[in-house]
Each structure stands twice: as structure tokens, then as C-alpha cells.
Design an enzyme around this catalytic site. Structure first.
Site, PDB file in Angstrom:
ATOM      1  N   TYR A  52       1.936  -0.793  -8.673  1.00  0.00           N
ATOM      2  CA  TYR A  52       0.746  -0.213  -9.309  1.00  0.00           C
ATOM      3  C   TYR A  52       0.863   1.295  -9.353  1.00  0.00           C
ATOM      4  O   TYR A  52       1.056   1.937  -8.332  1.00  0.00           O
ATOM      5  CB  TYR A  52      -0.514  -0.584  -8.539  1.00  0.00           C
ATOM      6  CG  TYR A  52      -0.939  -2.014  -8.619  1.00  0.00           C
ATOM      7  CD1 TYR A  52      -0.393  -2.897  -9.552  1.00  0.00           C
ATOM      8  CD2 TYR A  52      -1.886  -2.520  -7.736  1.00  0.00           C
ATOM      9  CE1 TYR A  52      -0.795  -4.222  -9.603  1.00  0.00           C
ATOM     10  CE2 TYR A  52      -2.300  -3.847  -7.792  1.00  0.00           C
ATOM     11  CZ  TYR A  52      -1.744  -4.687  -8.723  1.00  0.00           C
ATOM     12  OH  TYR A  52      -2.142  -6.001  -8.771  1.00  0.00           O
ATOM     13  N   HIS A 132       4.414 -11.428  -5.953  1.00  0.00           N
ATOM     14  CA  HIS A 132       3.564 -10.993  -7.065  1.00  0.00           C
ATOM     15  C   HIS A 132       3.762 -11.845  -8.315  1.00  0.00           C
ATOM     16  O   HIS A 132       2.806 -12.143  -9.037  1.00  0.00           O
ATOM     17  CB  HIS A 132       3.869  -9.526  -7.376  1.00  0.00           C
ATOM     18  CG  HIS A 132       2.794  -8.820  -8.133  1.00  0.00           C
ATOM     19  ND1 HIS A 132       2.763  -7.450  -8.269  1.00  0.00           N
ATOM     20  CD2 HIS A 132       1.717  -9.266  -8.804  1.00  0.00           C
ATOM     21  CE1 HIS A 132       1.713  -7.096  -8.983  1.00  0.00           C
ATOM     22  NE2 HIS A 132       1.062  -8.182  -9.327  1.00  0.00           N
TER      23      HIS A 132
END
Length: 324
Positions: A52, A132
């Protein structure tokens, strides 16, 4: 704020603060203010990822963890919060996407990634560590072993899978069970009150990224599994008329559910966003919403849902709203 309990006994707030944009779209001062307010209100669970937000104009990946780490250090707050972060989708080649060069889920990639996350977060452990995205180039056994080893050595509390096909989650759990080792006990997928068309996949989305009836049935049947929902507020669509619905929600069932949502919100004097979050948190199974905000004012609206309870009649009105 109501609480949930993870598989290892860790108590967490039923609302999770999503930190995706910290350090890119959300500047550090604003991020600090949001984090302060969240903890002040009784929030404990914060979600981020090592990638991110690499796709932001000013991002390369790691910005969110770094901001969160500086806040933890500045406030001395590590023991007050539960940190959730992820591995697998950070591009290894600048300018490419996670699909093209994602770090993946090999043992070496996981070891390297967790070291980087710990360094940026300024901590010696992560409470929840996620795979993820799937990596089908690596044997399941290798990934299971790498995650289990992190739990066994105390670097990680519990592990979870995000954007995985459900059969892959169960196969990985079966491998871990057969070895009597820690396996996935958290599942993070996209979910909200409006129902998407699951036969339509966004070009930039995860093929296995949505909750469906099978997901809910699976989580109900697995007492150690918690379900987390990302993007529960559909990027502001419930609150803003200038935010058009994505095509996956453009079907005959949507208008009836939107109308029911507005009616219930008006009945109890809440906002549609608050009703959506309460519906998720109070459902069967109960779901942990991962909510990102860009201001303290937005967070205050979200916090208004923290202890909002929908009675059986209100839930029935929401659940039975159909336009098909």
C-alpha cells in the site's frame, strides 16, 4: 465499541480501520489524527499491507506501513493496537502491477516481506499476517510451512488469506491440520450490503475477491475462522450521489436494496453507511468491516455504527429486499 475474538484469543474491535492510503492520498498529519481518534473511541484493529499504495501517484509500496510505524513510535501505542498486514502483492519491478511481478508466496518471499514490514512498522511482531493474493506457482505446502513457522517463532499471531478461492483456503487449512501446525484462521474479501454480479469481474479486481453464499456458509461452519470485509462502503457510493455504482452492481436487485437501506436508516436516525456497517457486524456470521477514511469527520460517522444494533425486524427488511 463491541469486540471480536481472533483464533488465538486476541480481542479486537469489531470495526477495523483500513490504512491503505496513509502516506499517499492521506498525508501523515491527517493519518495521525485519524489514528488518534480511532484509538480514543476504543478501536484497536488496524489493517495495512506491504504494497500500500504502490499504484498511487506518489506511491511505491510500504508508505502505509511506514506512516503507521511512525505513529506507533510517536504515541508509544504498540501495545494498544492489533496490527494486520499482508504479503504477496508488492511488485518487484518498478512500474509494473502485482499481477506482472508480485513478490508472491514462496518461503523466501514471505521471510523477506515480513522483515520489511516489521522494519517499517517498528515492531518485533505482527498480530495478523495475510497472504494477500494467491500464488499458484508455489506449492501450498511451502506457503503453509512459511506462515506456520512465523507463528511458531512468535513473529506473527494468526494468519489469514485474502482474495483466495475458497477451495484453496480449505486445502491450505487441511495441510496445516495434517501437520498439527497453525493455518489460516482469517478470511478477507470484498463484501457489502449491495450484492454484486459474480459473473462480472472488474478488469483491475481479484477473480476470487467477493463473498458469496458459499463463503458465509463456510465461515459459519468453521468456529475458528473470522471473516473480514474490505470496501464495505463501496468508495462512498451509499453516501454520495456523484459516485456512480460500478457495473457489477447494475442489476434488478439493486434498487430494492437501496430503498430498504434508506428506509431503515430513516427509521432509526442513522446514515446508510452506518446501517451497512451494523448489518455486517451483527450478521450471521458476524463480519469485521475494514473501513478506510480520509478525515476525522468521516471516521466519526463510521464510529457511529460501532455499537449500532439492528433488531430482527430491521434485519428482515434489509435481508428480504429483492428486486429480481
Amino acid at each position: 465499541m463491541r469486540q471480536r475474538t481472533l483464533a488465538d484469543g486476541t480481542a479486537v474491535s469489531a470495526l477495523c480501520l483500513g490504512a491503505m492510503w496513509f502516506g499517499t492520498r492521506t498525508d501523515e498529519a491527517t493519518a495521525f489524527a485519524i489514528l488518534d481518534r480511532f484509538v480514543e473511541a476504543g478501536g484497536t484493529l488496524i489493517d495495512t499491507a506491504d504494497n500500500y499504495a504502490f499504484w498511487a501517484d506518489n506511491g511505491a509500496g510500504g508508505e502505509s506501513e511506514a506512516v503507521l510505524g511512525r505513529w506507533l513510535a510517536d504515541r508509544g501505542a504498540r501495545d494498544q493496537v492489533v496490527i494486520s498486514t499482508k504479503v504477496g502483492a508488492q511488485p518487484t519491478v518498478p512500474g509494473t502491477t502485482w499481477r506482472e511481478s508480485g513478490e508472491g508466496l514462496s518461503a523466501a518471499a514471505i521471510r523477506s516481506a515480513v522483515e520489511g514490514s516489521l522494519r517499517r512498522l517498528g515492531t518485533d511482531h505482527v498480530d495478523v499476517y495475510w497472504a494477500h493474493v494467491e500464488d499458484r506457482t508455489v506449492p501450498i505446502e511451502e506457503t503453509v510451512d512459511a506462515f506456520a513457522s512465523l507463528v511458531e517463532q512468535g513473529t506473527v499471531g494468526v494468519v489469514g488469506a485474502s482474495n483466495f478461492a475458497l477451495w484453496k483456503v480449505e486445502r491450505a487449512r487441511a495441510v496445516a491440520r495434517s501437520q498439527r501446525r497453525p493455518g489460516y484462521t482469517c478470511l478477507q474479501l470484498r463484501h457489502s450490503y449491495l450484492r454484486p454480479r459474480l459473473d462480472v469481474i472488474r478488469p483491475d479486481d481479484h477473480v476470487f475477491g467477493n463473498v458469496d453464499a458459499g463463503t458465509l456458509d463456510y465461515v459459519r461452519s468453521e468456529p475458528d475462522m473470522s471473516l473480514w470485509a474490505y470496501s464495505p462502503l463501496l468508495s462512498g457510493t451509499y453516501a454520495r450521489t456523484d459516485r456512480p455504482l460500478h457495473a457489477v452492481y447494475d442489476h434488478p436487485g439493486t434498487p430494492a436494496r437501496r430503498a430498504a437501506l434508506r428506509e431503515v436508516a430513516d427509521t432509526i436516525g442513522a446514515t446508510p453507511n452506518q446501517v451497512v456497517l451494523a448489518w455486517l457486524m451483527g450478521g450471521d456470521p458476524p463480519i469485521i468491516p475494514v473501513v478506510g477514511v480520509s478525515s476525522v469527520e468521516q471516521l466519526d460517522e463510521v464510529l457511529g455504527a460501532a455499537d449500532l444494533e439492528l433488531d430482527d425486524e430491521l434485519r428482515r427488511r434489509l435481508d428480504e429486499a429483492e428486486g429480481i
